[in-house]
Scaffold this motif. Structure first.
Motif, PDB file in Angstrom:
ATOM      1  N   VAL A 264       0.847  -1.192   0.000  1.00 50.54           N
ATOM      2  CA  VAL A 264       0.000   0.000   0.000  1.00 50.54           C
ATOM      3  C   VAL A 264       0.880   1.239   0.000  1.00 50.54           C
ATOM      4  CG1 VAL A 264      -1.661   1.360   1.315  1.00 50.54           C
ATOM      5  CG2 VAL A 264      -1.942  -1.125   1.169  1.00 50.54           C
ATOM      6  N   VAL A 265       0.546   2.193  -0.855  1.00 50.04           N
ATOM      7  CA  VAL A 265       1.188   3.501  -0.875  1.00 50.04           C
ATOM      8  C   VAL A 265       0.206   4.506  -0.283  1.00 50.04           C
ATOM      9  CG1 VAL A 265       2.235   5.301  -2.299  1.00 50.04           C
ATOM     10  CG2 VAL A 265       2.501   2.878  -2.932  1.00 50.04           C
ATOM     11  N   TYR A 266       0.648   5.237   0.714  1.00 46.97           N
ATOM     12  CA  TYR A 266      -0.186   6.215   1.417  1.00 46.97           C
ATOM     13  C   TYR A 266      -0.265   7.495   0.596  1.00 46.97           C
ATOM     14  CZ  TYR A 266      -1.746   9.124   5.410  1.00 46.97           C
ATOM     15  OH  TYR A 266      -2.441   9.959   6.249  1.00 46.97           O
ATOM     16  N   CYS A 267      -1.479   8.050   0.446  1.00 49.68           N
ATOM     17  CA  CYS A 267      -1.634   9.305  -0.286  1.00 49.68           C
ATOM     18  C   CYS A 267      -2.623  10.208   0.436  1.00 49.68           C
ATOM     19  CB  CYS A 267      -2.115   9.040  -1.717  1.00 49.68           C
ATOM     20  SG  CYS A 267      -2.386  10.558  -2.662  1.00 49.68           S
ATOM     21  N   GLY A 268      -2.099  11.117   1.260  1.00 46.76           N
ATOM     22  CA  GLY A 268      -2.941  12.060   1.968  1.00 46.76           C
ATOM     23  C   GLY A 268      -3.284  13.260   1.105  1.00 46.76           C
ATOM     24  N   LYS A 269      -3.989  14.183   1.683  1.00 50.67           N
ATOM     25  CA  LYS A 269      -4.382  15.404   0.977  1.00 50.67           C
ATOM     26  C   LYS A 269      -3.140  16.175   0.538  1.00 50.67           C
ATOM     27  CE  LYS A 269      -6.945  19.706   1.913  1.00 50.67           C
ATOM     28  NZ  LYS A 269      -7.827  19.739   0.759  1.00 50.67           N
ATOM     29  N   PHE A 270      -3.069  16.566  -0.766  1.00 47.55           N
ATOM     30  CA  PHE A 270      -1.915  17.330  -1.230  1.00 47.55           C
ATOM     31  C   PHE A 270      -2.338  18.602  -1.953  1.00 47.55           C
ATOM     32  CE2 PHE A 270      -2.608  13.810  -4.268  1.00 47.55           C
ATOM     33  CZ  PHE A 270      -2.914  14.521  -5.423  1.00 47.55           C
ATOM     34  N   TYR A 283      -4.937  23.777  -5.683  1.00 47.85           N
ATOM     35  CA  TYR A 283      -3.706  22.986  -5.671  1.00 47.85           C
ATOM     36  C   TYR A 283      -2.448  23.835  -5.584  1.00 47.85           C
ATOM     37  CZ  TYR A 283      -6.815  19.195  -6.909  1.00 47.85           C
ATOM     38  OH  TYR A 283      -7.826  18.269  -6.894  1.00 47.85           O
ATOM     39  N   GLY A 284      -2.572  25.125  -5.884  1.00 49.88           N
ATOM     40  CA  GLY A 284      -1.408  25.982  -5.821  1.00 49.88           C
ATOM     41  C   GLY A 284      -1.242  26.712  -4.510  1.00 49.88           C
ATOM     42  N   GLY A 285      -2.135  26.460  -3.540  1.00 51.46           N
ATOM     43  CA  GLY A 285      -2.038  27.124  -2.251  1.00 51.46           C
ATOM     44  C   GLY A 285      -0.822  26.669  -1.461  1.00 51.46           C
ATOM     45  N   ILE A 286      -0.223  27.590  -0.734  1.00 50.93           N
ATOM     46  CA  ILE A 286       0.991  27.274   0.021  1.00 50.93           C
ATOM     47  C   ILE A 286       0.729  26.208   1.082  1.00 50.93           C
ATOM     48  CG2 ILE A 286       0.680  29.049   1.829  1.00 50.93           C
ATOM     49  CD1 ILE A 286       3.977  28.218  -0.009  1.00 50.93           C
ATOM     50  N   GLU A 287      -0.538  26.095   1.540  1.00 57.13           N
ATOM     51  CA  GLU A 287      -0.873  25.092   2.566  1.00 57.13           C
ATOM     52  C   GLU A 287      -0.673  23.666   2.060  1.00 57.13           C
ATOM     53  OE1 GLU A 287      -3.185  28.835   3.097  1.00 57.13           O
ATOM     54  OE2 GLU A 287      -2.998  27.377   1.455  1.00 57.13           O
ATOM     55  N   ALA A 288      -0.614  23.495   0.728  1.00 55.85           N
ATOM     56  CA  ALA A 288      -0.357  22.166   0.183  1.00 55.85           C
ATOM     57  C   ALA A 288       0.964  21.598   0.686  1.00 55.85           C
ATOM     58  CB  ALA A 288      -0.361  22.209  -1.345  1.00 55.85           C
ATOM     59  N   MET A 289       1.919  22.479   0.965  1.00 59.03           N
ATOM     60  CA  MET A 289       3.203  22.020   1.482  1.00 59.03           C
ATOM     61  C   MET A 289       3.049  21.456   2.893  1.00 59.03           C
ATOM     62  SD  MET A 289       5.785  24.974   0.008  1.00 59.03           S
ATOM     63  CE  MET A 289       7.264  23.961   0.040  1.00 59.03           C
ATOM     64  N   LEU A 290       2.169  22.065   3.684  1.00 60.68           N
ATOM     65  CA  LEU A 290       1.890  21.532   5.017  1.00 60.68           C
ATOM     66  C   LEU A 290       1.232  20.161   4.924  1.00 60.68           C
ATOM     67  CD1 LEU A 290       0.448  24.735   6.755  1.00 60.68           C
ATOM     68  CD2 LEU A 290       2.676  23.675   7.190  1.00 60.68           C
ATOM     69  N   ALA A 291       0.275  20.037   3.987  1.00 59.03           N
ATOM     70  CA  ALA A 291      -0.427  18.764   3.830  1.00 59.03           C
ATOM     71  C   ALA A 291       0.527  17.663   3.405  1.00 59.03           C
ATOM     72  CB  ALA A 291      -1.558  18.922   2.812  1.00 59.03           C
ATOM     73  N   CYS A 292       1.429  17.978   2.473  1.00 55.86           N
ATOM     74  CA  CYS A 292       2.390  16.973   2.028  1.00 55.86           C
ATOM     75  C   CYS A 292       3.342  16.565   3.147  1.00 55.86           C
ATOM     76  CB  CYS A 292       3.180  17.518   0.844  1.00 55.86           C
ATOM     77  SG  CYS A 292       2.231  17.640  -0.672  1.00 55.86           S
ATOM     78  N   GLU A 325       3.561  27.787  -8.731  1.00 57.74           N
ATOM     79  CA  GLU A 325       2.794  26.736  -8.057  1.00 57.74           C
ATOM     80  C   GLU A 325       3.330  25.352  -8.400  1.00 57.74           C
ATOM     81  OE1 GLU A 325      -1.416  29.226  -7.707  1.00 57.74           O
ATOM     82  OE2 GLU A 325      -1.267  27.554  -9.132  1.00 57.74           O
ATOM     83  N   SER A 326       3.696  25.144  -9.657  1.00 64.63           N
ATOM     84  CA  SER A 326       4.234  23.842 -10.045  1.00 64.63           C
ATOM     85  C   SER A 326       5.561  23.568  -9.346  1.00 64.63           C
ATOM     86  CB  SER A 326       4.420  23.783 -11.568  1.00 64.63           C
ATOM     87  OG  SER A 326       3.186  23.898 -12.235  1.00 64.63           O
ATOM     88  N   PHE A 327       6.428  24.570  -9.297  1.00 63.46           N
ATOM     89  CA  PHE A 327       7.713  24.379  -8.628  1.00 63.46           C
ATOM     90  C   PHE A 327       7.508  24.063  -7.148  1.00 63.46           C
ATOM     91  CE2 PHE A 327      11.350  26.042  -6.221  1.00 63.46           C
ATOM     92  CZ  PHE A 327      12.342  25.228  -6.738  1.00 63.46           C
ATOM     93  N   MET A 328       6.567  24.758  -6.498  1.00 61.67           N
ATOM     94  CA  MET A 328       6.282  24.500  -5.091  1.00 61.67           C
ATOM     95  C   MET A 328       5.892  23.045  -4.880  1.00 61.67           C
ATOM     96  SD  MET A 328       3.150  25.951  -2.754  1.00 61.67           S
ATOM     97  CE  MET A 328       2.009  24.808  -3.562  1.00 61.67           C
ATOM     98  N   ASN A 329       4.989  22.544  -5.701  1.00 60.14           N
ATOM     99  CA  ASN A 329       4.502  21.175  -5.530  1.00 60.14           C
ATOM    100  C   ASN A 329       5.569  20.138  -5.866  1.00 60.14           C
ATOM    101  OD1 ASN A 329       1.796  21.579  -4.633  1.00 60.14           O
ATOM    102  ND2 ASN A 329       1.205  22.205  -6.686  1.00 60.14           N
ATOM    103  N   LEU A 330       6.353  20.391  -6.893  1.00 61.97           N
ATOM    104  CA  LEU A 330       7.420  19.455  -7.250  1.00 61.97           C
ATOM    105  C   LEU A 330       8.541  19.472  -6.211  1.00 61.97           C
ATOM    106  CD1 LEU A 330       7.659  20.175 -11.088  1.00 61.97           C
ATOM    107  CD2 LEU A 330       6.753  18.099 -10.010  1.00 61.97           C
ATOM    108  N   LEU A 331       8.897  20.655  -5.745  1.00 64.15           N
ATOM    109  CA  LEU A 331       9.939  20.764  -4.717  1.00 64.15           C
ATOM    110  C   LEU A 331       9.542  20.005  -3.461  1.00 64.15           C
ATOM    111  CD1 LEU A 331      12.542  22.040  -3.553  1.00 64.15           C
ATOM    112  CD2 LEU A 331      11.154  24.017  -2.897  1.00 64.15           C
ATOM    113  N   THR A 332       8.265  20.123  -3.079  1.00 69.37           N
ATOM    114  CA  THR A 332       7.792  19.433  -1.884  1.00 69.37           C
ATOM    115  C   THR A 332       8.019  17.937  -1.991  1.00 69.37           C
ATOM    116  OG1 THR A 332       6.112  21.119  -1.514  1.00 69.37           O
ATOM    117  CG2 THR A 332       5.772  19.018  -0.433  1.00 69.37           C
TER     118      THR A 332
END
Length: 468
Positions: A264-270, A283-292, A325-332
């Motif tokens: 199983v691979v875990y996938c929480g809110k991102f 999806y581009g909100g900064i809070e996505a980094m907290l969720a990840c 936003e894309s860089f933020m999500n990929l960097l995370t």
């Protein structure tokens, strides 16, 4: 010297888990699947009015059989390992629109084939996916076979699976088994299915059946919390995350009861949230980094791999918002050492669209992130004190390019770094225009995988004649 990224205390992680256990025992879960109810009853869970209630003992027993890693095989017998804190990138999953040179159109067969070719020739995409774009242009009864057939025809990398209920899951896995030349699909993991819950605490019949089927046939699953902030969850980060974790936990339990040891691979809110929007997802909100970051902690707590991070942006254009936003999500994803990153390249428009130029630019950004995560070495040879001493306080270090430079610095092909005059003389080139030339070149140079006679026959049964 390397970067790292984490969040939260052990006490906070424990509290999310303990509250999730309370949700499972007091609120319960709706699976909408008789086969799931039978499995839970068999293991002593209480099932009333279509709701399953799980006690801590049952949950802990199921969690004890979760594997930490698994090997995922392609059609040639090669494998990647999921769960060793190395990020493996997978394609997009289901965008309806395709953007080319700034113009949008609905997905079609040509785009599906093109993106499979781009994935197959990519240096950063490690996984294939039959679901890369929407295929509603194909008649409903033929869609799932068509998805699989086109992926098998053009791709050789490890393949994600089809999950539209028991029949589709079973038939597609057995077909892959024959195409791969295996005697028994249980022999090795050849597919990972993305199981998306419905939130707040329910799972559709199709997803429940697919989860059970993948477990019983010895395949792996990604379990994704499908909650919507402020709609199916409380309006707080802690509330939305805890509720999503509880549903992932419930699905993990079902997978282990159906077949202990199911990977199983875990996938929480991102994603983030914007309550001004109809969907609320941002999806581009900064809070996505907290969720990840929370997802990383919880996946480690349960001892399973993590899926998180995407190339996603809420922007519809190739603009500042899209890049940031894309860089933020990929960097995370790379800072968290996410093991499986679906939607790794090309997304626009809150997952509704995928772009050719965006795909190529995201690829290069991922290459730079891989370079970033390697860090750099600090020792006598890399500090180069002898060179500093020899040059003196007023000298220069201008000389032939050293190995140390090629090791420590990446030289992107698409970023515009030249001075202004040189840029103008070159015709005011943009990163987007270079990306257009790159994806066109890749498609021209793509080579079809070789097929045996038996494989060709299988494809004829999957792909409608007009798309062969």
């Amino acid at each position: 010297m390397k970067l790292n990224y984490s969040i939260g205390t052990d006490e906070e992680v424990q509290r999310i888990h303990e509250t999730s256990l309370k949700i499972l025992s007091e609120v319960g879960v709706s699976f909408r699947c008789e086969a799931a109810f039978d499995i839970f009853r068999k293991h002593g869970a209480r099932v009333e009015n279509g709701i399953v209630y799980m006690d801590e003992k049952l949950v802990e027993k199921a969690l004890s059989t979760l594997p930490k890693t698994y090997d995922w095989y392609d059609r040639l017998g090669n494998k990647i390992t999921i769960g060793n804190k190395i990020t493996h990138n997978a394609p997009s999953y289901g965008p309806m629109y395709v953007c080319q040179n700034g113009k949008y159109e609905l997905s079609n067969h040509k785009h599906l084939v093109n993106f499979h070719k781009l994935h197959e020739t990519s240096k950063v995409i490690d996984i294939s996916n039959p679901n890369v774009i929407d295929v509603s242009y194909v008649h409903g009864e033929a869609r799932e076979k068509y998805r699989l057939g086109i992926a098998l025809k053009y791709c050789q990398k490890p393949l994600m699976g089809l999950v539209e209920g028991k029949a589709v899951a079973t038939e597609s896995l057995e077909t892959m088994c024959r195409f791969y030349g295996l005697e028994d699909v249980r022999r090795q993991i050849i597919a990972t299915g993305l199981i998306d819950t419905m939130g707040p605490m329910q799972m559709s019949t199709a997803m429940s059946e697919a989860l059970i089927t993948y477990a019983e046939l010895g395949q792996a699953v990604i379990i994704c919390a499908g909650q919507t902030f402020g709609v199916t969850t409380p309006q707080s980060m802690a509330g939305v995350y805890t509720l999503g974790n509880a549903m992932i936990l419930a699905a993990m339990v079902l997978s282990q009861l159906a077949q202990p040891g199911t990977p199983v691979v875990y996938c929480g809110k991102f994603d983030s949230s914007d309550m001004r929007l109809r969907s609320a997802a941002a999806y581009g909100g900064i809070e996505a980094m907290l969720a990840c970051a929370t997802s990383r902690r919880m996946a480690d707590f349960y001892g399973v791999p993590l899926h998180s991070g995407t190339s996603n942006t809420d922007s519809k254009l190739m603009d500042y918002q899209a890049g940031a936003e894309s860089f933020m999500n990929l960097l995370t994803a790379y800072l968290l050492k996410v093991e499986c990153q679906v939607h790794a390249c090309g997304l626009l428009d809150s997952m509704n669209s995928i772009g050719y130029e965006k795909f190529i630019l995201d690829e290069e950004k991922i290459e730079s992130l891989k370079h970033l995560m390697k860090g750099y070495e600090i020792d006598d040879s890399t500090i180069m004190f002898d060179s500093i001493l020899r040059t003196g306080p007023t000298g220069q270090h201008f000389e032939r390019t050293q190995k140390s430079y090629r090791r420590d610095f990446i030289m992107p092909k698409l970023s515009i770094r030249d001075n202004h005059n040189s840029w103008m003389q070159a015709g005011c080139t943009s990163a987007e225009s270079l990306a257009t030339k790159e994806w066109q070149r890749r498609l021209e140079e793509y080579t079809m995988p070789e097929l045996s006679g038996e494989q060709a026959k299988i494809l004829d049964t999957l792909i409608p004649e007009e798309y062969r």
